[in-house]
Design a protein around this motif. Structure first.
Motif, mmCIF file in Angstrom:
data_model
loop_
_atom_site.group_PDB
_atom_site.id
_atom_site.type_symbol
_atom_site.label_atom_id
_atom_site.label_comp_id
_atom_site.label_asym_id
_atom_site.label_seq_id
_atom_site.Cartn_x
_atom_site.Cartn_y
_atom_site.Cartn_z
ATOM 1 N N VAL A 1 0.864 -1.177 0.000
ATOM 2 C CA VAL A 1 0.000 0.000 0.000
ATOM 3 C C VAL A 1 0.902 1.229 0.000
ATOM 4 O O VAL A 1 1.781 1.343 0.853
ATOM 5 C CB VAL A 1 -0.924 0.021 1.234
ATOM 6 C CG1 VAL A 1 -1.796 1.281 1.235
ATOM 7 C CG2 VAL A 1 -1.801 -1.232 1.265
ATOM 8 N N VAL A 2 0.708 2.106 -0.968
ATOM 9 C CA VAL A 2 1.532 3.317 -1.011
ATOM 10 C C VAL A 2 0.630 4.546 -0.995
ATOM 11 O O VAL A 2 -0.471 4.531 -1.532
ATOM 12 C CB VAL A 2 2.479 3.371 -2.242
ATOM 13 C CG1 VAL A 2 3.575 2.349 -2.121
ATOM 14 C CG2 VAL A 2 1.720 3.175 -3.533
ATOM 15 N N PHE A 3 1.124 5.576 -0.354
ATOM 16 C CA PHE A 3 0.325 6.787 -0.197
ATOM 17 C C PHE A 3 1.256 7.988 -0.317
ATOM 18 O O PHE A 3 1.658 8.576 0.685
ATOM 19 C CB PHE A 3 -0.372 6.758 1.174
ATOM 20 C CG PHE A 3 -1.480 7.771 1.348
ATOM 21 C CD1 PHE A 3 -1.575 8.903 0.546
ATOM 22 C CD2 PHE A 3 -2.434 7.579 2.335
ATOM 23 C CE1 PHE A 3 -2.600 9.827 0.723
ATOM 24 C CE2 PHE A 3 -3.463 8.489 2.525
ATOM 25 C CZ PHE A 3 -3.545 9.623 1.721
ATOM 26 N N PRO A 4 1.638 8.353 -1.555
ATOM 27 C CA PRO A 4 2.482 9.538 -1.689
ATOM 28 C C PRO A 4 1.700 10.770 -1.233
ATOM 29 O O PRO A 4 0.520 10.893 -1.552
ATOM 30 C CB PRO A 4 2.777 9.604 -3.188
ATOM 31 C CG PRO A 4 1.693 8.807 -3.844
ATOM 32 C CD PRO A 4 1.274 7.769 -2.845
ATOM 33 N N PRO A 5 2.341 11.657 -0.477
ATOM 34 C CA PRO A 5 1.610 12.828 0.024
ATOM 35 C C PRO A 5 1.420 13.897 -1.050
ATOM 36 O O PRO A 5 2.041 13.849 -2.107
ATOM 37 C CB PRO A 5 2.527 13.351 1.133
ATOM 38 C CG PRO A 5 3.891 12.912 0.728
ATOM 39 C CD PRO A 5 3.744 11.627 -0.025
ATOM 40 N N ASN A 6 0.570 14.847 -0.710
ATOM 41 C CA ASN A 6 0.394 16.085 -1.476
ATOM 42 C C ASN A 6 -0.075 15.862 -2.907
ATOM 43 O O ASN A 6 0.533 16.336 -3.858
ATOM 44 C CB ASN A 6 1.708 16.890 -1.458
ATOM 45 C CG ASN A 6 1.436 18.357 -1.705
ATOM 46 O OD1 ASN A 6 0.405 18.881 -1.264
ATOM 47 N ND2 ASN A 6 2.309 19.010 -2.432
ATOM 48 N N TYR A 7 -1.196 15.194 -3.032
ATOM 49 C CA TYR A 7 -1.797 14.988 -4.340
ATOM 50 C C TYR A 7 -2.111 16.329 -4.993
ATOM 51 O O TYR A 7 -2.693 17.213 -4.374
ATOM 52 C CB TYR A 7 -3.095 14.189 -4.184
ATOM 53 C CG TYR A 7 -3.780 13.872 -5.484
ATOM 54 C CD1 TYR A 7 -3.107 13.168 -6.484
ATOM 55 C CD2 TYR A 7 -5.090 14.268 -5.724
ATOM 56 C CE1 TYR A 7 -3.728 12.877 -7.682
ATOM 57 C CE2 TYR A 7 -5.724 13.971 -6.923
ATOM 58 C CZ TYR A 7 -5.035 13.287 -7.892
ATOM 59 O OH TYR A 7 -5.657 12.996 -9.078
ATOM 60 N N ASN A 8 -1.697 16.473 -6.237
ATOM 61 C CA ASN A 8 -2.031 17.669 -7.013
ATOM 62 C C ASN A 8 -2.024 17.278 -8.486
ATOM 63 O O ASN A 8 -1.899 16.088 -8.816
ATOM 64 C CB ASN A 8 -1.055 18.822 -6.694
ATOM 65 C CG ASN A 8 0.396 18.446 -6.923
ATOM 66 O OD1 ASN A 8 0.702 17.410 -7.532
ATOM 67 N ND2 ASN A 8 1.299 19.287 -6.456
ATOM 68 N N VAL A 9 -2.164 18.239 -9.368
ATOM 69 C CA VAL A 9 -2.239 17.903 -10.794
ATOM 70 C C VAL A 9 -0.938 17.232 -11.244
ATOM 71 O O VAL A 9 -0.947 16.269 -12.022
ATOM 72 C CB VAL A 9 -2.519 19.172 -11.645
ATOM 73 C CG1 VAL A 9 -2.598 18.832 -13.123
ATOM 74 C CG2 VAL A 9 -3.812 19.845 -11.192
ATOM 75 N N THR A 10 0.178 17.728 -10.714
ATOM 76 C CA THR A 10 1.476 17.191 -11.124
ATOM 77 C C THR A 10 1.618 15.720 -10.723
ATOM 78 O O THR A 10 2.000 14.877 -11.546
ATOM 79 C CB THR A 10 2.611 18.017 -10.462
ATOM 80 O OG1 THR A 10 2.349 19.402 -10.710
ATOM 81 C CG2 THR A 10 3.957 17.641 -10.999
ATOM 82 N N LEU A 11 1.282 15.417 -9.471
ATOM 83 C CA LEU A 11 1.390 14.025 -9.016
ATOM 84 C C LEU A 11 0.371 13.157 -9.753
ATOM 85 O O LEU A 11 0.682 12.037 -10.191
ATOM 86 C CB LEU A 11 1.173 13.970 -7.486
ATOM 87 C CG LEU A 11 1.272 12.597 -6.829
ATOM 88 C CD1 LEU A 11 2.612 11.918 -7.124
ATOM 89 C CD2 LEU A 11 1.072 12.706 -5.308
ATOM 90 N N GLY A 12 -0.828 13.667 -9.923
ATOM 91 C CA GLY A 12 -1.858 12.926 -10.653
ATOM 92 C C GLY A 12 -1.383 12.566 -12.055
ATOM 93 O O GLY A 12 -1.606 11.456 -12.546
ATOM 94 N N SER A 13 -0.676 13.492 -12.678
ATOM 95 C CA SER A 13 -0.233 13.253 -14.048
ATOM 96 C C SER A 13 0.827 12.153 -14.133
ATOM 97 O O SER A 13 1.056 11.589 -15.201
ATOM 98 C CB SER A 13 0.324 14.547 -14.650
ATOM 99 O OG SER A 13 -0.674 15.541 -14.605
ATOM 100 N N LEU A 14 1.466 11.884 -13.011
ATOM 101 C CA LEU A 14 2.424 10.757 -12.976
ATOM 102 C C LEU A 14 1.721 9.449 -12.650
ATOM 103 O O LEU A 14 2.107 8.375 -13.141
ATOM 104 C CB LEU A 14 3.470 11.019 -11.881
ATOM 105 C CG LEU A 14 4.650 11.893 -12.244
ATOM 106 C CD1 LEU A 14 5.483 12.169 -11.000
ATOM 107 C CD2 LEU A 14 5.519 11.201 -13.300
#
Ligand code: GFP
Length: 809
Positions: free
Chosen positions: A620-633
């Motif tokens: 289970v992974v939970f990278p912090p600080n979801y935003n457009v940039t992270l979403g795009s990855l």
């Protein structure tokens, strides 16, 4: 030189050598430094300016074309914009992505390092703000004259970090290093009134004598279209104290804090997005923000109207103002005030013009999400607007009384003023009454709005209600986010025309039979997982990315994870298909239940990680600080898209569209746009589970729902919840289990078994690699409908009645 016609501009070069030359002159003349002493930040700002210049040139021509055409404009009012990073988008749209990199290398710069300094403006919260950005992108691409209006928050949405697994919020000072993408325009500054009282002048006109005056200073960012010369703008307002707000005598007396008190107070209006509303002051600040946005924007819209027109009767012919949710609804009484009090129009004419000008998009079905403001607060802050709202309401209720004589209950429900338990102004009612069109954002949502949330209004004005299913920008969410898949699609289709005509993706369907193409498709997905760098690239990448909210049901996903964990522990010898479950998203700072879910996810992740019997199969992974940039990855790397809200709660969803477009298969309920996705991609390529809306309503409203009964009957469910209650996950998350066993507002336990069984279907399907790949390709091939270009065409034809204006050279 005729600037008005956009003539006399030096055409900017399209070769790498010319770009390099422009980089140098911008470094010298605008950045004021030299190659020898330039920092990476200097290089970044210079690059941004050089790219921006190419778009600015188009902007000048766009403005000239619009000026000549005097068209009907779309003005989009939104409290939120999640624009995403600007640099890579603007390089693509200006056609400089390749030459810019060559030029940078030529100057000895590392393009990745330089581009890495671009910052995402976090001026939004979730789907609503990203939708606004996608619609702006599509309007420009379709040559529709449009301006987006919003607030230039000093601090964007908070930065999320985890401390011991719990969410902590940090300020996002996004313009700390400046923002090369914006054009400040202090000369277009507006004056905004607050508080005070009203008086009648000798002509019987009402005057608002304000108690506080604040200035709104605009700056705009460019919104280029893709594959066209149109460049629209988004204009963002920042609050400033007036010149007199600085108290020089206090400053001279050493009272430094007091000297700037008034200015600080004014500037607080655009300080943060959604200030904490747990105090009266915080709530008032939110209302102030809403009026600030509306007041500045309407004055600007009127200024623009007056540049080309004189007759007020023309106003709705030249202007359509789209209200993105209820936050900008004060625009309705504000336009009335400007027309009646300042322009001297009669009420009836002013009301007719106002109604024709506005349209309202609703983004929710949750009654608690429909904004209301206490009358006493409204009155103190906006005394004149309350009078106007009362007048609108009185006339409106008279109409209702005529249509439904004696129906007191209906009057009470429809009134813009709620009487019990406290007098409040209902913004959604005001928005429906004051507009010519109201739309929901997916078919089911629009239907439920008319049947439930706004039913009385749909009875009264059935033709006012529309559906416009949301869409996403294919430029942002596949071309930029997933360059390798985009290249493969272009190779498969023989051209890249699909980027602006997403229905062309259906051409991929015939390629599902081509084993070599399927192989390449899989290789792209795998490479995207490697790029993301979280979890085993050969595992099933199961993704849930969205705001944390109990109705979206991250907790249901978590129960599945715990069940898998317990199954693996119970029968360690079996061969399990490795799975990486990825969460990303923020919880509103004061939303404790959502924060408990976040904390529990992180705890479960840690326990699984530490367990060698389980960790080879489950992560289970939970990278912090979801935003457009992270979403795009993340989006390009997903195999499985979790869209598991309780049916009847998610208005639409747009992450579901982004993931399907990038070849993820959906596991989902019959909610929001999931239904339309399933209809298009085909039931065989979609994992459906759970209650539908009527069944959910029946279970909830029958009063018979007992989550405990599901717990008692289902051994696996019981054991998952018991593990939480027994503190097996670092002792956290009891609140989550207790809330599920208590009220379980969103019927998580009722949908548990169906979800678990459906996840088993997913596992079986995943084992058949070729068939999975085919389904993945079909998801992409059949997602063309979800282009924001289609959404904007629907708005343009059904609600806005606007036509494109071509920008020529
Ligand atoms: C809201 C709704 C979503 C909808 C978007 C855009 O987004 O269902 O897709 O607006 O219309 F809830 P969130 O704020 O929930 O992300």
């Amino acid at each position: 030189m005729d600037v008005r016609n956009g003539m006399g501009l030096r055409p900017l070069g399209t070769s790498a050598a010319e770009f390099e030359q422009d980089l140098l002159s911008n470094l010298y003349y605008r950045r004021g430094t030299t190659v020898e002493s330039a920092s990476t930040q200097d290089a970044y700002e210079t690059l941004a300016l050089t790219v921006r210049d190419r778009l600015a040139e188009r902007r000048v021509r766009t403005a000239a074309a619009h000026y000549a055409a005097n068209p009907r404009w779309v003005y989009y009012l939104s409290a939120e914009y999640l624009l995403g990073k600007q640099l890579e988008q603007n390089m693509l749209y200006s056609g400089t992505d390749r030459i810019a990199r060559v030029a940078m290398k030529q100057l000895g710069l590392d393009p990745d390092e330089v581009e890495g300094l671009d910052i995402e403006p976090g001026l939004g919260n979730g789907g609503l703000g990203r939708l606004a950005a996608c619609l702006l992108d599509a309007m420009a691409t379709l040559d529709i004259p449009a301006v987006g209006y919003g607030i230039r928050y000093d601090l964007g949405i908070f930065k999320q970090a985890f401390k011991d697994g719990a969410q902590v919020e940090k300020p996002d000072d996004w313009t700390y290093q400046g923002n090369p993408w914006e054009f400040p325009a202090p000369d277009d500054q507006q004056t905004v009134f607050f508080y005070g009282h009203t008086e009648r002048d000798e002509n019987g006109r009402t005057q608002w004598i304000p108690g506080e005056i604040v200035l709104g200073e605009p700056s705009h960012m460019l919104v280029p279209g893709h594959g066209t010369d149109t460049v629209n703008i988004v204009r963002l307002w920042r609050a400033r104290g007036s010149e007199s707000s600085f108290d020089l005598s206090r400053f001279s007396a050493g009272q430094y804090a007091e000297a700037v008190d008034e200015a600080v107070h004014a500037e607080n209006i655009s300080k943060v997005l959604y200030p904490d509303d747990s105090t009266e002051l915080g709530r008032e600040l939110r209302l102030k923000q809403q009026y600030f946005l509306v007041s500045c924007s309407l004055r600007d819209i009127i200024r623009r109207f007056r540049l080309r027109n004189t007759d007020w009767a023309e106003f709705p012919k030249k202007t359509v103002i789209q209200l993105n949710d209820t936050h900008p609804t004060l625009a309705i009484p504000e336009l009335m005030r400007l027309l009646v009090d300042e322009e001297g129009l009669g009420w009836d004419l002013a009301w007719a013009l106002t109604k024709q000008t506005f349209a309202y998009t609703c983004h929710t079905l949750l009654p608690e999400a429909l904004e209301t403001w206490p009358v006493h607060m409204f009155e103190r802050l906006l005394p004149r607007h309350l009078e106007i709202v009362y007048e609108i309401n009185e006339r409106f209720l008279a109409e209702v009384r005529d249509r439904f004589p004696g129906d007191v209950d209906r009057l009470r429900r429809m009134s813009i003023i709620q009487e019990e338990p406290e007098r409040r102004v209902r913004m959604a009612n005001l928005a429906v009454v004051g507009t010519q069109a109201v739309n929901g954002v997916a078919e089911l949502h629009s239907q439920l709005l008319a049947e439930t949330t706004l039913r009385d209004f749909a009875d009264l004005w059935p033709t006012k209600f529309h559906n416009v299913t949301n869409g996403i920008s294919p430029r942002r969410f596949i071309k930029l986010a997933n360059p390798t898949l985009s290249s493969l699609i272009t190779e498969g289709l023989g051209s890249d025309a699909w980027i602006n005509d997403l229905d062309q993706l259906t051409g991929l369907e015939r390629l599902t039979g081509d084993a070599a193409f399927r192989e390449k498709w899989r290789a792209v997905k795998r490479a995207n997982k490697v790029r993301l760098g979280l979890g085993d690239p050969d595992s099933l990448t199961d993704v849930m990315i969205k705001r944390f909210h109990e109705y979206k049901r991250q907790q249901l996903n978590l129960l599945h994870i715990i069940t898998l964990y317990q199954r693996i522990k119970a029968s360690p010898g079996r061969a399990y298909a490795p799975r990486t479950v990825l969460f990303a998203g923020k919880a509103a700072p004061a939303y404790h239940a959502a924060k408990h879910i976040i904390r529990l996810i992180n705890a479960v992740a840690a326990v699984i990680d530490a367990d060698p019997a389980v960790s080879p199969y489950l992560k289970v992974v939970f990278p912090p600080n979801y935003n457009v940039t992270l979403g795009s990855l993340i989006i390009p790397a997903a195999d499985l898209s979790e869209q598991i809200s309780l049916a009847g709660k998610e208005a639409s969803g747009t992450g579901n569209m982004k993931l399907a477009l990038n070849g993820a298969l959906t596991i989902g309920t019959l909610d929001g746009a999931n239904i339309e996705i399933r209809d298009r991609v085909g039931a065989d390529n979609f994992f459906l589970f759970g209650l539908d809306t009527p069944a959910a309503l029946e279970l909830r409203h029958g009063g018979a729902y007992q989550p405990r009964a599901f717990y008692e009957q289902d051994e696996e469910l019981r054991s998952a919840l018991d593990a939480i209650l027994d503190g097996k996950f670092l002792g956290v998350g009891r609140e989550v289990a207790e809330s599920l066993l208590g009220r379980d507002e969103y019927l998580t336990l009722a949908d548990y078994r169906s979800y678990i069984d459906c996840q088993e279907q997913v596992e079986k399907a995943w084992a058949d690699t070729e068939q999975w790949t085919t389904s993945s390709i079909l998801n992409t091939a059949r997602s063309g409908f979800f282009s924001a270009d289609r959404t904007v065409r629907d708005y343009a034809a059904g609600i806005w009645h606007v036509s494109p204006v071509q920008v020529t050279r």
